[in-house]
Design a protein around this motif. Structure first.
Motif, PDB file in Angstrom:
ATOM      1  N   TYR A 104       4.232  10.633  -4.558  1.00  0.00           N
ATOM      2  CA  TYR A 104       5.116  11.381  -3.670  1.00  0.00           C
ATOM      3  C   TYR A 104       6.452  11.630  -4.366  1.00  0.00           C
ATOM      4  O   TYR A 104       6.865  10.854  -5.235  1.00  0.00           O
ATOM      5  N   ALA A 105       7.113  12.695  -3.955  1.00  0.00           N
ATOM      6  CA  ALA A 105       8.450  12.983  -4.446  1.00  0.00           C
ATOM      7  C   ALA A 105       9.457  12.169  -3.651  1.00  0.00           C
ATOM      8  O   ALA A 105       9.489  12.224  -2.424  1.00  0.00           O
ATOM      9  N   GLY A 106      10.272  11.374  -4.346  1.00  0.00           N
ATOM     10  CA  GLY A 106      11.239  10.526  -3.655  1.00  0.00           C
ATOM     11  C   GLY A 106      10.585   9.269  -3.109  1.00  0.00           C
ATOM     12  O   GLY A 106       9.399   8.993  -3.335  1.00  0.00           O
ATOM     13  N   ASP A 107      11.364   8.481  -2.375  1.00  0.00           N
ATOM     14  CA  ASP A 107      10.870   7.203  -1.855  1.00  0.00           C
ATOM     15  C   ASP A 107      10.772   7.182  -0.336  1.00  0.00           C
ATOM     16  O   ASP A 107      10.636   6.124   0.265  1.00  0.00           O
ATOM     17  N   LEU A 108      10.814   8.352   0.306  1.00  0.00           N
ATOM     18  CA  LEU A 108      10.772   8.378   1.766  1.00  0.00           C
ATOM     19  C   LEU A 108       9.460   7.826   2.295  1.00  0.00           C
ATOM     20  O   LEU A 108       9.449   7.035   3.257  1.00  0.00           O
ATOM     21  N   LEU A 109       8.348   8.204   1.688  1.00  0.00           N
ATOM     22  CA  LEU A 109       7.051   7.732   2.172  1.00  0.00           C
ATOM     23  C   LEU A 109       6.954   6.219   2.100  1.00  0.00           C
ATOM     24  O   LEU A 109       6.484   5.561   3.039  1.00  0.00           O
ATOM     25  N   ALA A 110       7.408   5.630   0.993  1.00  0.00           N
ATOM     26  CA  ALA A 110       7.336   4.167   0.856  1.00  0.00           C
ATOM     27  C   ALA A 110       8.148   3.481   1.943  1.00  0.00           C
ATOM     28  O   ALA A 110       7.686   2.494   2.551  1.00  0.00           O
ATOM     29  N   TRP A 111       9.347   3.973   2.239  1.00  0.00           N
ATOM     30  CA  TRP A 111      10.176   3.336   3.268  1.00  0.00           C
ATOM     31  C   TRP A 111       9.567   3.502   4.656  1.00  0.00           C
ATOM     32  O   TRP A 111       9.638   2.582   5.492  1.00  0.00           O
ATOM     33  N   LEU A 112       8.952   4.639   4.920  1.00  0.00           N
ATOM     34  CA  LEU A 112       8.317   4.820   6.224  1.00  0.00           C
ATOM     35  C   LEU A 112       7.133   3.881   6.398  1.00  0.00           C
ATOM     36  O   LEU A 112       6.905   3.333   7.488  1.00  0.00           O
ATOM     37  N   VAL A 113       6.363   3.680   5.349  1.00  0.00           N
ATOM     38  CA  VAL A 113       5.230   2.752   5.432  1.00  0.00           C
ATOM     39  C   VAL A 113       5.725   1.317   5.569  1.00  0.00           C
ATOM     40  O   VAL A 113       5.156   0.512   6.325  1.00  0.00           O
ATOM     41  N   ILE A 114       6.773   0.961   4.838  1.00  0.00           N
ATOM     42  CA  ILE A 114       7.346  -0.385   4.977  1.00  0.00           C
ATOM     43  C   ILE A 114       7.812  -0.609   6.415  1.00  0.00           C
ATOM     44  O   ILE A 114       7.595  -1.673   7.014  1.00  0.00           O
ATOM     45  N   GLY A 115       8.456   0.390   6.999  1.00  0.00           N
ATOM     46  CA  GLY A 115       8.885   0.262   8.389  1.00  0.00           C
ATOM     47  C   GLY A 115       7.713   0.112   9.334  1.00  0.00           C
ATOM     48  O   GLY A 115       7.769  -0.679  10.298  1.00  0.00           O
ATOM     49  N   ALA A 133       0.836  -1.202   0.000  1.00  0.00           N
ATOM     50  CA  ALA A 133       0.000   0.000   0.000  1.00  0.00           C
ATOM     51  C   ALA A 133       0.869   1.250   0.000  1.00  0.00           C
ATOM     52  O   ALA A 133       0.571   2.238  -0.689  1.00  0.00           O
ATOM     53  N   GLY A 134       1.962   1.229   0.770  1.00  0.00           N
ATOM     54  CA  GLY A 134       2.879   2.363   0.757  1.00  0.00           C
ATOM     55  C   GLY A 134       3.571   2.527  -0.575  1.00  0.00           C
ATOM     56  O   GLY A 134       3.813   3.658  -1.026  1.00  0.00           O
ATOM     57  N   VAL A 135       3.894   1.405  -1.232  1.00  0.00           N
ATOM     58  CA  VAL A 135       4.530   1.488  -2.551  1.00  0.00           C
ATOM     59  C   VAL A 135       3.584   2.132  -3.558  1.00  0.00           C
ATOM     60  O   VAL A 135       3.986   2.983  -4.360  1.00  0.00           O
ATOM     61  N   VAL A 136       2.302   1.737  -3.498  1.00  0.00           N
ATOM     62  CA  VAL A 136       1.324   2.302  -4.429  1.00  0.00           C
ATOM     63  C   VAL A 136       1.117   3.790  -4.158  1.00  0.00           C
ATOM     64  O   VAL A 136       1.099   4.616  -5.078  1.00  0.00           O
ATOM     65  N   LEU A 137       0.954   4.150  -2.886  1.00  0.00           N
ATOM     66  CA  LEU A 137       0.736   5.554  -2.552  1.00  0.00           C
ATOM     67  C   LEU A 137       1.972   6.393  -2.840  1.00  0.00           C
ATOM     68  O   LEU A 137       1.872   7.566  -3.213  1.00  0.00           O
ATOM     69  N   VAL A 194       2.788  12.555   5.690  1.00  0.00           N
ATOM     70  CA  VAL A 194       3.217  11.177   5.977  1.00  0.00           C
ATOM     71  C   VAL A 194       2.551  10.622   7.224  1.00  0.00           C
ATOM     72  O   VAL A 194       2.554   9.408   7.435  1.00  0.00           O
ATOM     73  N   LEU A 195       1.959  11.479   8.049  1.00  0.00           N
ATOM     74  CA  LEU A 195       1.388  11.003   9.309  1.00  0.00           C
ATOM     75  C   LEU A 195       0.282   9.999   9.086  1.00  0.00           C
ATOM     76  O   LEU A 195       0.282   8.900   9.663  1.00  0.00           O
ATOM     77  N   VAL A 196      -0.690  10.335   8.248  1.00  0.00           N
ATOM     78  CA  VAL A 196      -1.837   9.447   8.044  1.00  0.00           C
ATOM     79  C   VAL A 196      -1.407   8.114   7.429  1.00  0.00           C
ATOM     80  O   VAL A 196      -1.814   7.047   7.915  1.00  0.00           O
ATOM     81  N   PRO A 197      -0.609   8.076   6.343  1.00  0.00           N
ATOM     82  CA  PRO A 197      -0.198   6.773   5.810  1.00  0.00           C
ATOM     83  C   PRO A 197       0.571   5.912   6.810  1.00  0.00           C
ATOM     84  O   PRO A 197       0.360   4.694   6.882  1.00  0.00           O
TER      85      PRO A 197
END
Length: 806
Positions: free
Chosen positions: A33-44, A25-29, A122-125
Motif C-alpha cells: 500500500y502507499a503510505g501507512d494508513l492501511l497498517a494503522w487502520l488494521v492495528i486499530g 497482518a496489517g503490517v505485512v499487507l 481498506v474495507l476487507v482488511p
C-alpha cells in the motif's frame, strides 16, 4: 503495588499478544500500500476487537458478538470516511460504503501496486482484522485455549502473505516477530492466583514437586516434538525459500475495455463525418512553461525541422497489436488511485508538466482522454496501464463527468534523432510483429524506402514523407485498415477512390510499413486540441509512433500539409505487372474481428469469468453463522427473483431475451462463458457441446473423446430433455436415443432462432413463442446443472455472478 502490577501484566499478556498478532497482518499487507494508513487502520481494528472482548468478559457469550459487531461498524465507517477524505473521493458516506462493499475484493486484487488506501481497498482488511481479533479473543480469553485462539490471527497473517505474493520483499522480520509474540503469549502464566483457603494453596511440598516434575516432563516432550518436526520439515521448507510466491492477481480478471474501445481506430471515420460533434471540454495549464523565447511548450516535436503547431495532443488509446485485420489496444489495466506509478523518463528527453481539467460531453466508451503520461488523476476512479500510459474509467464515461489529470509529457531531443538506434529483441517483439498476408507491393514499397535510407530515423522520415507527398486526406473515406484496405489506400486508382483516406489509413499504413522496415511502431488515437475550450469530433485523429533507444516513443505526422497537391504514386513506385493495383475498394472495417485471448499464467488454472461480489458479514460464535446463513438465503432469493423477472415480463420479446440470458448465465456458471462476438447459432453450438461434455465427464469419460461422444449418456435429464441426434424437441420421459458428436440440445437451436427473430424482426414475437423460450431455457439450465458435481450444484443456486452481470 509491585504485586498488583505483576498480576495486571499477567492478565494483559494474552490480549496484548492477540492484538500484536492480528496487527502484524496489517503490517505485512501494508507493504503493498502507499503510505501507512492501511497498517494503522488494521492495528486499530485489532486493538478494538480484543479490547471489546476483554471489556465484555462478564457479559453472556451470545451478547458479545452483537456488541463487537456494532463497535466494528463504527470503526469501519470511520475508516472508510478517513480513506475517502485522504483519497479526495466524491460522494457521501453511504454511497462510498455501498460501492466498497460491492467491489472490495475485486478492486483489491486488481489494484495497481502500490495500492492507494481508498474505501474499497481498506474495507476487507479492516473487517477481516476485526473478525479475527474477535474470534481469537473469545476463544483464548473465555475458554482459556490460547493456542486455539491464535488460529484466526494466523489465518489472517497467512492470507496477508498470500495477497502480497511476489509484489514485496519476503516478510522475514514480521514472521519472526509473529512467532516471538505467539511464544510469549503461550509462556505467560495464568493470571488467576489461588485464593486464601484454596486447597491448591495447602498442597504439601511433595505434591507441588510432583506437579512441577510433570510440567517439566511435558515441556521437554513438547520441545522434543518441535525439534523433530523442524528436522523433518526443515529441508522441505528450505527448498521453497527461493520459490516465487503465487500472485493471486493472476486468477482475477482486471478491468476490460468494451469492444468499441478495443479498436477506437475505426471511430475516426465516423467522427470525420460529424466534425462539429462536441466530445470534450478541456482546459490545460503548464506550470513549468518555457520562456517566450524558447520553443512553445504546447507544441509537438518536429521530426523534419517543420514548424510545430501550437496544439496539445490528448491521447485516447494506444494500439500495439495488429493481426492484419484490426489494430487493438491489448492493454492490461489495473485499478489505481489518484497517484499513478511513475516510470523513469527516457534518457535523452525533457519532461514537461501539463495539467488538464476535462469535462466529458458526448464521448462514449471507457477510455479516458489525457495528455501523455498521466501521473495524478482526481475526480474519477480510473484503471491504468503503465506500458502505454493510458487510462480507462471502468464504469464508463457519462456526460458531465469532470476530472483533472496532471501529466508528465516527455519531449525528446530532436538533435539526437538522426543518430538514434531502435531496440530489438523479445522486449519489443510485440511492436515489431508483422502478421501473415502482407501484400507484395506493400513489402516492396517498404524495402525500397528502407534501401534508400539506412538509419532508423531516416527510414521513418522517408515513410512519413512518402505518405505526406503522395496521398490526400478525405473526410468521407471509408473506415478500414486491414491489409486489403491499406493496399487500396496505397495503390488503388485515384479516380476510383484510392490514394486517399483519413488519419486512420495514414497512421496504420505508416505503422505497417515501419514494421516491415524493422522499426518498432504503434498507432495512437486521440485529439489535437488547442488546449482551451471544446474538443470536437473533427479534432480526432490518429498518428504513428516509433520507439528509439534513449528517446522513447517519438511521434510522426504522415498527414499532408494543407493546400499541398499530392504527386502520383506511380512517379516513385510502380506495382509490377504480375501484381496490378487493386481496382475496387474493399469492405470497411466495422469492428474487431474477435476479442483477444487473455494470456494465461504459466502452470496455473485458467482465469475465472469473474470474482463474485463480496457481501461482508460480521459477528462471532453463533451470530456469525446466522449472518452467513442469512446471506446465503438472500442470494438464493435474489437469484430466483432474477429468473422470475426475466421469464415473467409482459413483452414476449423481453421474455425471449431473458430466457437467452438464463442460458448464457448457465454456461458461465459451468465454466464455459460465451464471447460477445459470437452469433446466436454459434452460442447454441457451444451450449450443445457444454452439455455433452458435462454428461460425458459425469459418466467417467473424457470430454472430446470420440468414443465417449459416440456412446452418449442415456441417463435421464431433469425436465425431460435428452441429447437426441438432430432433434429439436423434447423427448418424452427424458430418455434419449443417445448423443453423437453431431447431436443437438433440444430447443436451444429454437431459442437461438427466436432470439434472431427478436433482433431482426422486432414486434413479431408471440406469447406462445415466449412461453416456449422460457421452457427451453429452464429445461436446459436444469440439465446442465444436473450434470455438475454435487457440491457445484449446491453453489449453482447461490452464485452471485448473474446478479452482477447486466
Amino acid at each position: 503495588m509491585v504485586t498488583l502490577a505483576v498480576r495486571v501484566l499477567r492478565v494483559a499478556v494474552v490480549p496484548l499478544a492477540l492484538i500484536a498478532l492480528t496487527a502484524l497482518a496489517g503490517v505485512v499487507l501494508g507493504r503493498v500500500y502507499a503510505g501507512d494508513l492501511l497498517a494503522w487502520l488494521v492495528i486499530g481494528a485489532a486493538a478494538g476487537s480484543v479490547l471489546v472482548s476483554v471489556a465484555a468478559r462478564r457479559l453472556p457469550s451470545w451478547l458479545v458478538a452483537p456488541v463487537s459487531v456494532a463497535a466494528m461498524a463504527g470503526w469501519t465507517l470511520w475508516s472508510l470516511r478517513l480513506a475517502a477524505t485522504r483519497a479526495d473521493l466524491p460522494g457521501g458516506l453511504l454511497e462510498v460504503t455501498a460501492d466498497a462493499a460491492r467491489n472490495g475484493i475485486p478492486r483489491l486484487l486488481t489494484a495497481m501496486i502500490p495500492v492507494e488506501p481508498t474505501p474499497d481497498t481498506v474495507l476487507v482488511p479492516v473487517v477481516a482484522a476485526w473478525l479475527a481479533g474477535l474470534a481469537g479473543a473469545e476463544v483464548a480469553l473465555r475458554t482459556g485455549r490460547v493456542l486455539l485462539g491464535y488460529l484466526p490471527a494466523a489465518g489472517l497473517y497467512t492470507a496477508a502473505l498470500y495477497a502480497v505474493g511476489p509484489n514485496a520483499e519476503p516478510a522475514v522480520g514480521a514472521t519472526l516477530a509473529f512467532v516471538a509474540v505467539a511464544a510469549v503469549g503461550l509462556a505467560a502464566p495464568s493470571g488467576r492466583a489461588p485464593a486464601s483457603g484454596d486447597p491448591a494453596a495447602e498442597l504439601a511440598p511433595r505434591v507441588r514437586a510432583a506437579v512441577r516434575l510433570r510440567l517439566a516432563t511435558s515441556a521437554a516432550l513438547g520441545v522434543a516434538l518441535v525439534v523433530g518436526l523442524v528436522a523433518l520439515l526443515g529441508p522441505v521448507v528450505a527448498d521453497q525459500v527461493d520459490g516465487r510466491p503465487v500472485d493471486p492477481r493472476r486468477y482475477v480478471e482486471p478491468p476490460q475495455v468494451q469492444t468499441l474501445d478495443e479498436n477506437p481506430l475505426i471511430r475516426i471515420s465516423g467522427w470525420a463525418l460529424h466534425p462539429e460533434q462536441r466530445l470534450l471540454d478541456v482546459s490545460t495549464e503548464r506550470p513549468d512553461a518555457q520562456a517566450p523565447g524558447d520553443a512553445a511548450p504546447g507544441t509537438e516535436p518536429s521530426t523534419e525541422g517543420r514548424p510545430a503547431t501550437d496544439s496539445v495532443r490528448i491521447r485516447l488509446a494506444v494500439l500495439s497489436d495488429y493481426d492484419g485485420v484490426t489494430w487493438r489496444v491489448g492493454a492490461t489495466y489495473r485499478n489505481a488511485g489518484r497517484i499513478l506509478p511513475a516510470t523513469a523518463p527516457a534518457r535523452d528527453s525533457t519532461v514537461e508538466t501539463v495539467q488538464q481539467k476535462v469535462t466529458v460531453a458526448e464521448l462514449t466508451g471507457r477510455l479516458l482522454p489525457a495528455v501523455a503520461t498521466p501521473r495524478e488523476v482526481s475526480g474519477a476512479r480510473v484503471a491504468y496501464d503503465p506500458a502505454t500510459g493510458t487510462l480507462i474509467r471502468p464504469e464508463g464515461l457519462t456526460p458531465g463527468l469532470r476530472y483533472m489529470v496532471t501529466s508528465a509529457r516527455e519531449r525528446p531531443d530532436n538533435n539526437l534523432l538522426a543518430t538514434a538506434n531502435v531496440p530489438a529483441g523479445d522486449e519489443v517483439a510485440r511492436v515489431l510483429r508483422v502478421a501473415d498476408g502482407v501484400p507484395d507491393p506493400m513489402r516492396r514499397l517498404a524495402a525500397q524506402l528502407a534501401e534508400e535510407n539506412g538509419a532508423p530515423f531516416a527510414r521513418a522520415s522517408a515513410i512519413e514523407q512518402f505518405l505526406a507527398e503522395h496521398y490526400r486526406v478525405a473526410a468521407d473515406a471509408p473506415s478500414g485498415h486491414a491489409y486489403p484496405n491499406l493496399g487500396f489506400f496505397l495503390f488503388g486508382p485515384r479516380s476510383g477512390g484510392g490514394q486517399e483516406g483519413t488519419s486512420e489509413q495514414f497512421a496504420a499504413a505508416f505503422a505497417v510499413l515501419g514494421r516491415l522496415s524493422g522499426l518498432p511502431t504503434r498507432v495512437v488515437v486521440g485529439f489535437r486540441a488547442s488546449g482551451q475550450g471544446p474538443v470536437l469530433a473533427g479534432d480526432a485523429y490518429a498518428w504513428p509512433e516509433v520507439l528509439f533507444d534513449g528517446l522513447g516513443w517519438v511521434s510522426f505526422d504522415p498527414l499532408p500539409r494543407p493546400n499541398d497537391e499530392p504527386r502520383p504514386v506511380e512517379e516513385d513506385f510502380r506495382p509490377t505487372p504480375e501484381d496490378p493495383p487493386p481496382s475496387e475498394a474493399p469492405a470497411p472495417t466495422v469492428e474487431p474481428t474477435a476479442s483477444p485471448e487473455p494470456v494465461a499464467a504459466p502452470d496455473g488454472p485458467p482465469a475465472p469469468d469473474g470474482v463474485s461480489t463480496p457481501l461482508l458479514v460480521a459477528g462471532g460464535s453463533g451470530g456469525l453463522l446466522l449472518l452467513v446463513g442469512a446471506l446465503l438465503l438472500t442470494l438464493l432469493a435474489m437469484r430466483r427473483s432474477l429468473t422470475r423477472a426475466r421469464l415473467g415480463r409482459d413483452d414476449p420479446a423481453q421474455r425471449i431475451v431473458g430466457a437467452w440470458q438464463e442460458v448464457t448465465d448457465a454456461l458461465r456458471l459451468a465454466g464455459r462463458p460465451v464471447g460477445d462476438d459470437l452469433a446466436a447459432t454459434e452460442v447454441a453450438d457451444q451450449a450443445r457441446q457444454a452439455l455433452l461434455d458435462a454428461r460425458i465427464r459425469r459418466s467417467g469419460g473424457r470430454p472430446g473423446d470420440p468414443d465417449a461422444a459416440a456412446s452418449g449418456d442415456h441417463r435421464e435429464v431433469p425436465g425431460g430433455v435428452a441429447l437426441v441426434p438432430g432433434g429439436t424437441g423434447q423427448t418424452p420421459g427424458g430418455a434419449g436415443a443417445g448423443a453423437g458428436a453431431g447431436g443437438s440440445v433440444p430447443g436451444v437451436d429454437d431459442l437461438a432462432a427466436l432470439l434472431n427473430q427478436v433482433a431482426f424482426a422486432p414486434g413479431s414475437s408471440t406469447a406462445a413463442q415466449a412461453d416456449h423460450a422460457g421452457t427451453v431455457a429452464t429445461t436446459y439450465v436444469e440439465g446442465l446443472r444436473a450434470a455438475r458435481p454435487w457440491w457445484r450444484r449446491l453453489l449453482w443456486s447461490i452464485h452471485p455472478g448473474p446478479l452482477r452481470r447486466r
